[in-house]
Design a protein around this motif. Structure first.
Motif, PDB file in Angstrom:
ATOM      1  N   TRP A   1       2.321   1.136 -16.185  1.00  0.00           N
ATOM      2  CA  TRP A   1       2.681   2.059 -15.109  1.00  0.00           C
ATOM      3  C   TRP A   1       2.836   1.277 -13.807  1.00  0.00           C
ATOM      4  CZ3 TRP A   1       3.585   7.308 -15.506  1.00  0.00           C
ATOM      5  CH2 TRP A   1       3.205   7.934 -16.699  1.00  0.00           C
ATOM      6  N   TYR A   2       3.831   1.684 -13.004  1.00  0.00           N
ATOM      7  CA  TYR A   2       4.104   1.037 -11.730  1.00  0.00           C
ATOM      8  C   TYR A   2       4.341   2.112 -10.670  1.00  0.00           C
ATOM      9  CZ  TYR A   2       5.100  -3.072 -14.603  1.00  0.00           C
ATOM     10  OH  TYR A   2       5.020  -4.112 -15.503  1.00  0.00           O
ATOM     11  N   GLN A   3       4.035   1.747  -9.442  1.00  0.00           N
ATOM     12  CA  GLN A   3       4.361   2.588  -8.297  1.00  0.00           C
ATOM     13  C   GLN A   3       5.414   1.879  -7.476  1.00  0.00           C
ATOM     14  OE1 GLN A   3       2.030   2.564  -4.585  1.00  0.00           O
ATOM     15  NE2 GLN A   3       1.489   4.690  -5.009  1.00  0.00           N
ATOM     16  N   GLN A   4       6.464   2.569  -7.105  1.00  0.00           N
ATOM     17  CA  GLN A   4       7.497   1.959  -6.267  1.00  0.00           C
ATOM     18  C   GLN A   4       7.663   2.743  -4.971  1.00  0.00           C
ATOM     19  OE1 GLN A   4      11.573   1.641  -7.837  1.00  0.00           O
ATOM     20  NE2 GLN A   4      11.752  -0.351  -6.845  1.00  0.00           N
ATOM     21  N   THR A   5       7.497   2.054  -3.864  1.00  0.00           N
ATOM     22  CA  THR A   5       7.711   2.628  -2.538  1.00  0.00           C
ATOM     23  C   THR A   5       8.608   1.709  -1.743  1.00  0.00           C
ATOM     24  OG1 THR A   5       5.766   1.523  -1.632  1.00  0.00           O
ATOM     25  CG2 THR A   5       5.434   3.747  -2.507  1.00  0.00           C
ATOM     26  N   PRO A   6       9.317   2.248  -0.734  1.00  0.00           N
ATOM     27  CA  PRO A   6      10.189   1.384   0.079  1.00  0.00           C
ATOM     28  C   PRO A   6       9.410   0.273   0.786  1.00  0.00           C
ATOM     29  CG  PRO A   6      10.726   3.697   0.405  1.00  0.00           C
ATOM     30  CD  PRO A   6       9.465   3.664  -0.394  1.00  0.00           C
ATOM     31  N   GLY A   7       8.194   0.559   1.195  1.00  0.00           N
ATOM     32  CA  GLY A   7       7.441  -0.422   1.952  1.00  0.00           C
ATOM     33  C   GLY A   7       6.793  -1.508   1.109  1.00  0.00           C
ATOM     34  N   GLN A   8       6.223  -1.135  -0.002  1.00  0.00           N
ATOM     35  CA  GLN A   8       5.468  -2.066  -0.839  1.00  0.00           C
ATOM     36  C   GLN A   8       6.232  -2.556  -2.057  1.00  0.00           C
ATOM     37  OE1 GLN A   8       2.508  -3.339   0.077  1.00  0.00           O
ATOM     38  NE2 GLN A   8       2.867  -2.174   1.949  1.00  0.00           N
ATOM     39  N   GLY A   9       7.362  -1.960  -2.346  1.00  0.00           N
ATOM     40  CA  GLY A   9       8.109  -2.372  -3.524  1.00  0.00           C
ATOM     41  C   GLY A   9       7.479  -1.829  -4.795  1.00  0.00           C
ATOM     42  N   LEU A  10       7.685  -2.597  -5.879  1.00  0.00           N
ATOM     43  CA  LEU A  10       7.199  -2.188  -7.195  1.00  0.00           C
ATOM     44  C   LEU A  10       5.837  -2.833  -7.425  1.00  0.00           C
ATOM     45  CD1 LEU A  10       8.397  -0.565  -9.574  1.00  0.00           C
ATOM     46  CD2 LEU A  10       9.259  -2.689 -10.491  1.00  0.00           C
ATOM     47  N   GLN A  11       4.814  -2.001  -7.614  1.00  0.00           N
ATOM     48  CA  GLN A  11       3.468  -2.520  -7.778  1.00  0.00           C
ATOM     49  C   GLN A  11       2.863  -2.057  -9.100  1.00  0.00           C
ATOM     50  OE1 GLN A  11       1.977  -1.096  -3.726  1.00  0.00           O
ATOM     51  NE2 GLN A  11       1.121  -3.155  -3.822  1.00  0.00           N
ATOM     52  N   PHE A  12       2.218  -2.987  -9.769  1.00  0.00           N
ATOM     53  CA  PHE A  12       1.608  -2.739 -11.070  1.00  0.00           C
ATOM     54  C   PHE A  12       0.356  -1.881 -10.914  1.00  0.00           C
ATOM     55  CE2 PHE A  12       0.252  -3.577 -15.318  1.00  0.00           C
ATOM     56  CZ  PHE A  12      -1.096  -3.896 -15.277  1.00  0.00           C
ATOM     57  N   LEU A  13       0.290  -0.821 -11.730  1.00  0.00           N
ATOM     58  CA  LEU A  13      -0.881   0.056 -11.731  1.00  0.00           C
ATOM     59  C   LEU A  13      -1.839  -0.295 -12.866  1.00  0.00           C
ATOM     60  CD1 LEU A  13       0.887   3.387 -10.883  1.00  0.00           C
ATOM     61  CD2 LEU A  13      -1.187   2.628  -9.741  1.00  0.00           C
ATOM     62  N   PHE A  14      -1.367  -0.161 -14.082  1.00  0.00           N
ATOM     63  CA  PHE A  14      -2.178  -0.540 -15.240  1.00  0.00           C
ATOM     64  C   PHE A  14      -1.317  -0.655 -16.486  1.00  0.00           C
ATOM     65  CE2 PHE A  14      -3.943   3.556 -13.494  1.00  0.00           C
ATOM     66  CZ  PHE A  14      -2.971   4.407 -13.987  1.00  0.00           C
ATOM     67  N   GLU A  15      -1.909  -1.308 -17.506  1.00  0.00           N
ATOM     68  CA  GLU A  15      -1.243  -1.486 -18.792  1.00  0.00           C
ATOM     69  C   GLU A  15      -2.193  -1.039 -19.894  1.00  0.00           C
ATOM     70  OE1 GLU A  15      -0.200  -5.486 -19.936  1.00  0.00           O
ATOM     71  OE2 GLU A  15       1.021  -4.799 -21.613  1.00  0.00           O
ATOM     72  N   TYR A  16      -1.634  -0.310 -20.858  1.00  0.00           N
ATOM     73  CA  TYR A  16      -2.402   0.145 -22.004  1.00  0.00           C
ATOM     74  C   TYR A  16      -1.791  -0.396 -23.286  1.00  0.00           C
ATOM     75  CZ  TYR A  16      -4.996   3.331 -19.071  1.00  0.00           C
ATOM     76  OH  TYR A  16      -5.819   3.848 -18.108  1.00  0.00           O
ATOM     77  N   PHE A  17      -2.655  -0.742 -24.206  1.00  0.00           N
ATOM     78  CA  PHE A  17      -2.231  -1.203 -25.526  1.00  0.00           C
ATOM     79  C   PHE A  17      -3.276  -0.730 -26.519  1.00  0.00           C
ATOM     80  CE2 PHE A  17      -0.006  -3.722 -28.521  1.00  0.00           C
ATOM     81  CZ  PHE A  17      -0.944  -4.336 -29.336  1.00  0.00           C
ATOM     82  N   SER A  18      -2.826  -0.098 -27.582  1.00  0.00           N
ATOM     83  CA  SER A  18      -3.741   0.436 -28.602  1.00  0.00           C
ATOM     84  C   SER A  18      -4.862   1.254 -27.982  1.00  0.00           C
ATOM     85  CB  SER A  18      -4.331  -0.717 -29.435  1.00  0.00           C
ATOM     86  OG  SER A  18      -3.328  -1.318 -30.212  1.00  0.00           O
ATOM     87  N   GLU A  19      -4.477   2.147 -27.091  1.00  0.00           N
ATOM     88  CA  GLU A  19      -5.386   3.120 -26.459  1.00  0.00           C
ATOM     89  C   GLU A  19      -6.414   2.475 -25.532  1.00  0.00           C
ATOM     90  OE1 GLU A  19      -6.634   6.428 -29.197  1.00  0.00           O
ATOM     91  OE2 GLU A  19      -5.707   5.146 -30.726  1.00  0.00           O
ATOM     92  N   THR A  20      -6.260   1.207 -25.228  1.00  0.00           N
ATOM     93  CA  THR A  20      -7.214   0.496 -24.368  1.00  0.00           C
ATOM     94  C   THR A  20      -6.508   0.001 -23.118  1.00  0.00           C
ATOM     95  OG1 THR A  20      -8.459  -0.222 -26.308  1.00  0.00           O
ATOM     96  CG2 THR A  20      -8.849  -1.411 -24.253  1.00  0.00           C
ATOM     97  N   GLN A  21      -7.150   0.155 -21.987  1.00  0.00           N
ATOM     98  CA  GLN A  21      -6.591  -0.397 -20.760  1.00  0.00           C
ATOM     99  C   GLN A  21      -6.788  -1.908 -20.788  1.00  0.00           C
ATOM    100  OE1 GLN A  21      -8.230  -0.200 -16.428  1.00  0.00           O
ATOM    101  NE2 GLN A  21      -6.875   1.570 -16.625  1.00  0.00           N
ATOM    102  N   ARG A  22      -5.695  -2.643 -20.739  1.00  0.00           N
ATOM    103  CA  ARG A  22      -5.741  -4.107 -20.851  1.00  0.00           C
ATOM    104  C   ARG A  22      -5.767  -4.781 -19.491  1.00  0.00           C
ATOM    105  NH1 ARG A  22      -7.170  -5.625 -25.973  1.00  0.00           N
ATOM    106  NH2 ARG A  22      -5.918  -4.504 -27.509  1.00  0.00           N
ATOM    107  N   ASN A  23      -5.223  -4.077 -18.494  1.00  0.00           N
ATOM    108  CA  ASN A  23      -5.118  -4.700 -17.187  1.00  0.00           C
ATOM    109  C   ASN A  23      -4.970  -3.611 -16.141  1.00  0.00           C
ATOM    110  OD1 ASN A  23      -5.012  -6.965 -15.521  1.00  0.00           O
ATOM    111  ND2 ASN A  23      -3.485  -7.972 -16.796  1.00  0.00           N
ATOM    112  N   LYS A  24      -5.400  -3.925 -14.926  1.00  0.00           N
ATOM    113  CA  LYS A  24      -5.354  -2.923 -13.861  1.00  0.00           C
ATOM    114  C   LYS A  24      -4.946  -3.603 -12.566  1.00  0.00           C
ATOM    115  CE  LYS A  24      -8.130   0.946 -12.094  1.00  0.00           C
ATOM    116  NZ  LYS A  24      -7.611   0.919 -10.725  1.00  0.00           N
ATOM    117  N   GLY A  25      -4.116  -2.928 -11.808  1.00  0.00           N
ATOM    118  CA  GLY A  25      -3.693  -3.442 -10.508  1.00  0.00           C
ATOM    119  C   GLY A  25      -4.690  -3.061  -9.439  1.00  0.00           C
ATOM    120  N   ASN A  26      -4.345  -3.390  -8.194  1.00  0.00           N
ATOM    121  CA  ASN A  26      -5.245  -3.161  -7.068  1.00  0.00           C
ATOM    122  C   ASN A  26      -5.038  -1.785  -6.452  1.00  0.00           C
ATOM    123  OD1 ASN A  26      -6.314  -5.774  -7.339  1.00  0.00           O
ATOM    124  ND2 ASN A  26      -4.623  -6.616  -6.136  1.00  0.00           N
ATOM    125  N   PHE A  27      -5.402  -0.775  -7.176  1.00  0.00           N
ATOM    126  CA  PHE A  27      -5.303   0.597  -6.700  1.00  0.00           C
ATOM    127  C   PHE A  27      -6.683   1.238  -6.761  1.00  0.00           C
ATOM    128  CE2 PHE A  27      -0.873   1.821  -6.068  1.00  0.00           C
ATOM    129  CZ  PHE A  27      -0.222   0.699  -6.545  1.00  0.00           C
TER     130      PHE A  27
END
Lengths: 114, 110
Positions: free
Chosen positions: A34-60
């Motif tokens: 999942w990503y969030q895109q805004t004009p000011g910050q651009g495209l920012q990574f939220l989190f990644e899931y694989f096999s029902e597990t959160q593998r990585n998380k952004g700075n939100f």
């Protein structure tokens, strides 16, 4: 082959409410990001899931959360909405975790917080 | 400190010219490098990826990577008006997070 689908496509909420966005990956893809895109910050990574597990998380903040189901479909939730959460939320699926070379984006959910 | 930087543009080139898009990154442990194209109102689409130093060509597109200089570029030969879009550089860092630059707006003038 159907692409990544996201629902709803557009959403208007007021401050303090919560929202849940849904993403269905391409058939056979097991990773959802999942990503969030805004004009000011651009495209920012939220989190990644694989096999029902959160593998990585952004700075939100913790108001942003997600989950993945056994069929690889994913949802993200934002609680206590703030004006600054207005953005395009993009979901992307890929064959495997960290396999960004196979990543395809959905059309996005445009969220407006009033 | 920004992790992935791109010239915001806009970059304007005439039809048939070479468009050169540049990107620098800060994480020396970065593993994979990607270029996405995003048309206005649409979602990003992957056009190139590169893992090793050197050049990688795909049709009119060439990606160039120099890990020592922490620099990635995308060349578009014989630019067409349909290439007008925002080009996003993305880097898979040592933390396995995909970090995007803010994009360069390219306009190809007929």
């Amino acid at each position: 082959k159907a692409g990544v689908t996201q629902t709803p496509r557009y959403l208007i909420k007021t401050r303090g409410q919560q929202v849940t966005l849904s993403c269905s990956p391409i058939s056979g893809h097991r990773s959802v990001s999942w990503y969030q895109q805004t004009p000011g910050q651009g495209l920012q990574f939220l989190f990644e899931y694989f096999s029902e597990t959160q593998r990585n998380k952004g700075n939100f903040p913790g108001r942003f959360s997600g989950r993945q189901f056994s069929n690889s479909r994913s949802e993200m939730n934002v609680s206590t909405l703030e004006l600054g959460d207005s953005a395009l939320y993009l979901c992307a699926s890929s064959l495997a975790e960290w396999a960004a070379e196979t990543q395809y984006f959905g059309p996005g959910t445009r969220l407006l917080v009033l | 400190q920004k992790e992935v930087e791109q010239n915001s543009g806009p970059l304007s080139v005439p039809e048939g010219a070479i468009a050169s898009l540049n990107c620098t990154y800060s994480d020396r442990g970065s593993q994979s490098f990607f270029w996405y194209r995003q048309y206005s109102g649409k979602s990003p689409e992957l056009i190139m990826f590169i893992y090793s130093n050197g050049d990688k060509e795909d049709g009119r597109f060439t990606a160039q990577l120099n890990k020592a200089s922490q620099y990635v570029s995308l060349l578009i030969r014989d630019s067409q008006p349909s290439d007008s879009a925002t080009y996003l550089c993305a880097v898979l860092g040592s933390n396995y997070k995909l970090t995007f630059g803010k994009g360069t707006l390219l306009t190809v003038n007929p």
